[in-house]
Design a protein around this motif. Sequence first.
Motif, short mmCIF file in Angstrom:
data_model
loop_
_atom_site.label_atom_id
_atom_site.label_comp_id
_atom_site.label_asym_id
_atom_site.label_seq_id
_atom_site.Cartn_x
_atom_site.Cartn_y
_atom_site.Cartn_z
N TYR A 52 -56.17 -31.06 51.85
CA TYR A 52 -55.68 -32.36 51.37
C TYR A 52 -56.68 -33.00 50.41
CZ TYR A 52 -52.36 -31.78 55.17
OH TYR A 52 -51.39 -31.29 55.99
N ALA A 53 -57.97 -32.79 50.66
CA ALA A 53 -58.97 -33.30 49.73
C ALA A 53 -58.86 -32.61 48.38
CB ALA A 53 -60.37 -33.11 50.31
N ALA A 54 -58.59 -31.30 48.38
CA ALA A 54 -58.41 -30.58 47.13
C ALA A 54 -57.16 -31.06 46.39
CB ALA A 54 -58.32 -29.08 47.40
N MET A 55 -56.09 -31.34 47.13
CA MET A 55 -54.89 -31.87 46.50
C MET A 55 -55.12 -33.25 45.91
SD MET A 55 -52.05 -30.70 49.34
CE MET A 55 -50.80 -31.75 48.59
N LYS A 61 -56.62 -35.39 38.24
CA LYS A 61 -57.14 -34.72 37.05
C LYS A 61 -56.08 -34.68 35.95
CE LYS A 61 -60.42 -31.60 39.37
NZ LYS A 61 -60.80 -30.19 39.59
N THR A 62 -56.53 -34.53 34.76
CA THR A 62 -55.62 -34.29 33.65
C THR A 62 -55.26 -32.80 33.59
OG1 THR A 62 -57.44 -33.94 32.10
CG2 THR A 62 -56.63 -36.20 32.36
N ASP A 63 -54.27 -32.50 32.77
CA ASP A 63 -53.85 -31.11 32.67
C ASP A 63 -54.96 -30.23 32.12
OD1 ASP A 63 -51.47 -29.24 32.88
OD2 ASP A 63 -52.02 -28.94 30.78
N ALA A 64 -55.76 -30.76 31.20
CA ALA A 64 -56.86 -29.98 30.63
C ALA A 64 -57.94 -29.71 31.67
CB ALA A 64 -57.44 -30.70 29.42
N SER A 81 -53.01 -42.75 36.71
CA SER A 81 -51.67 -42.89 36.13
C SER A 81 -50.75 -41.74 36.50
CB SER A 81 -51.76 -43.00 34.61
OG SER A 81 -52.38 -41.84 34.06
N ASN A 82 -51.31 -40.65 37.04
CA ASN A 82 -50.46 -39.52 37.45
C ASN A 82 -49.45 -39.94 38.51
OD1 ASN A 82 -51.74 -37.78 35.69
ND2 ASN A 82 -53.15 -36.97 37.22
N TYR A 83 -49.85 -40.82 39.41
CA TYR A 83 -48.94 -41.25 40.47
C TYR A 83 -47.81 -42.10 39.89
CZ TYR A 83 -52.16 -39.52 44.00
OH TYR A 83 -52.93 -38.69 44.78
N LEU A 84 -48.11 -42.89 38.87
CA LEU A 84 -47.05 -43.67 38.22
C LEU A 84 -46.13 -42.76 37.41
CD1 LEU A 84 -45.85 -46.45 37.62
CD2 LEU A 84 -47.45 -46.64 35.70
N ASP A 85 -46.70 -41.73 36.78
CA ASP A 85 -45.88 -40.79 36.00
C ASP A 85 -44.90 -40.02 36.89
OD1 ASP A 85 -47.22 -41.62 33.76
OD2 ASP A 85 -48.65 -39.95 33.77
N ASN A 267 -46.66 -28.42 36.42
CA ASN A 267 -47.49 -29.61 36.36
C ASN A 267 -48.13 -29.82 37.73
OD1 ASN A 267 -44.78 -30.65 34.50
ND2 ASN A 267 -46.80 -30.53 33.56
N TYR A 268 -49.27 -29.19 37.93
CA TYR A 268 -49.89 -29.22 39.26
C TYR A 268 -50.36 -30.62 39.62
CZ TYR A 268 -49.84 -24.13 39.44
OH TYR A 268 -49.45 -22.81 39.48
N GLN A 269 -50.82 -31.39 38.65
CA GLN A 269 -51.30 -32.73 38.99
C GLN A 269 -50.17 -33.59 39.53
OE1 GLN A 269 -50.97 -31.43 36.05
NE2 GLN A 269 -50.58 -32.91 34.41
N TYR A 270 -48.97 -33.47 38.96
CA TYR A 270 -47.83 -34.21 39.47
C TYR A 270 -47.33 -33.63 40.79
CZ TYR A 270 -47.81 -36.01 34.69
OH TYR A 270 -48.16 -36.59 33.50
N LEU A 271 -47.40 -32.32 40.91
CA LEU A 271 -46.98 -31.68 42.16
C LEU A 271 -47.88 -32.11 43.31
CD1 LEU A 271 -45.12 -29.59 43.51
CD2 LEU A 271 -46.78 -27.84 42.89
#
Length: 303
Positions: A52-55, A61-64, A81-85, A267-271
């Motif tokens: 969960y810490a890794a998630m 993080k950004t995609d880059a 902002s990833n959570y808002l996206d 999109n792992y950051q959104y996932l």
Amino acid sequence: SPARPHQRRPRTPQVRRSRPALVRAGRGWRRVRPVVLPLVGLAVALFFVAPYAAMLSGSLKTDAELFAVPATYLPESWAWSNYLDVWNRIPLADYFRVSMTIALVSTALVLVVAAPAAYVLARSRFRGRTAFLGVILVTQMFPAVALLIGLYQQALFVDGINSYGVIIAINAAFNLAFAVWILHAHFSSIPVEIDEAAMMDGLGRFRIMLRMILPLAAPGLVTVMIFTFIQVWNEFVIALTLFNDPAGGRVPLTVGVQQFIGLYETNYQYLFAAALMAIVPAVILFALIEKHLVSGLTAGSTK
């Protein structure tokens, strides 16, 4: 010949030396136990918290940064902002609503059906009672994947694809056996004299179960509730097959989150962000009733 006096058998030296050794070992363990047990518990907790810490780190993080070489564990720029996206890219609120509806109604249905069934099994002695309990236990051996084709054909037969009634009934059926076994153990541990005293006061079986037995079996009811809710909340295979209608707004959260997994891009950051938000209701429910969970699992194991 004169009888020989009773001779006491001398103790062997090994026995005399073993008792002090055991005493010293016990004293040594009592000294280190306050340090060893917390360290072991901390290591186990870190093992389960690490994913969960890794998630959480990946969701910020950004995609880059996710695909940067060399990889970094912590994000360089915290992308909250990833959570808002996530809320803007998919109708996450609708997915929460659908999953919450299915989980709550399925849990309520399991409690309504399992409580009377377990009470009858605990208080009645009829021929085939043990065999019936065994049949209930056998139903837990069949995974949902093995029955998926049959369930799909039955749903087609009753025109139940993308139907709330069918998906709720299936989820309740898969969790009913566990609920009956847990509640049966609790009801069996409650003295029968309580029922007899209530009958003398004029109460019937249903009112006895409702007013006397269920309050005493509250830990068992809590255990059934939290396990059923979490199982239905996390269910994916049946929902993906029988309840996946984006046009009609009927998509559970576990199915909707997979939209971030594409054929050519993920999109792992959104996932990660959506997955973390998906576990929040289960974590809150577990935290609220955790004190009843241990007693609910162990009650009825001893008499």
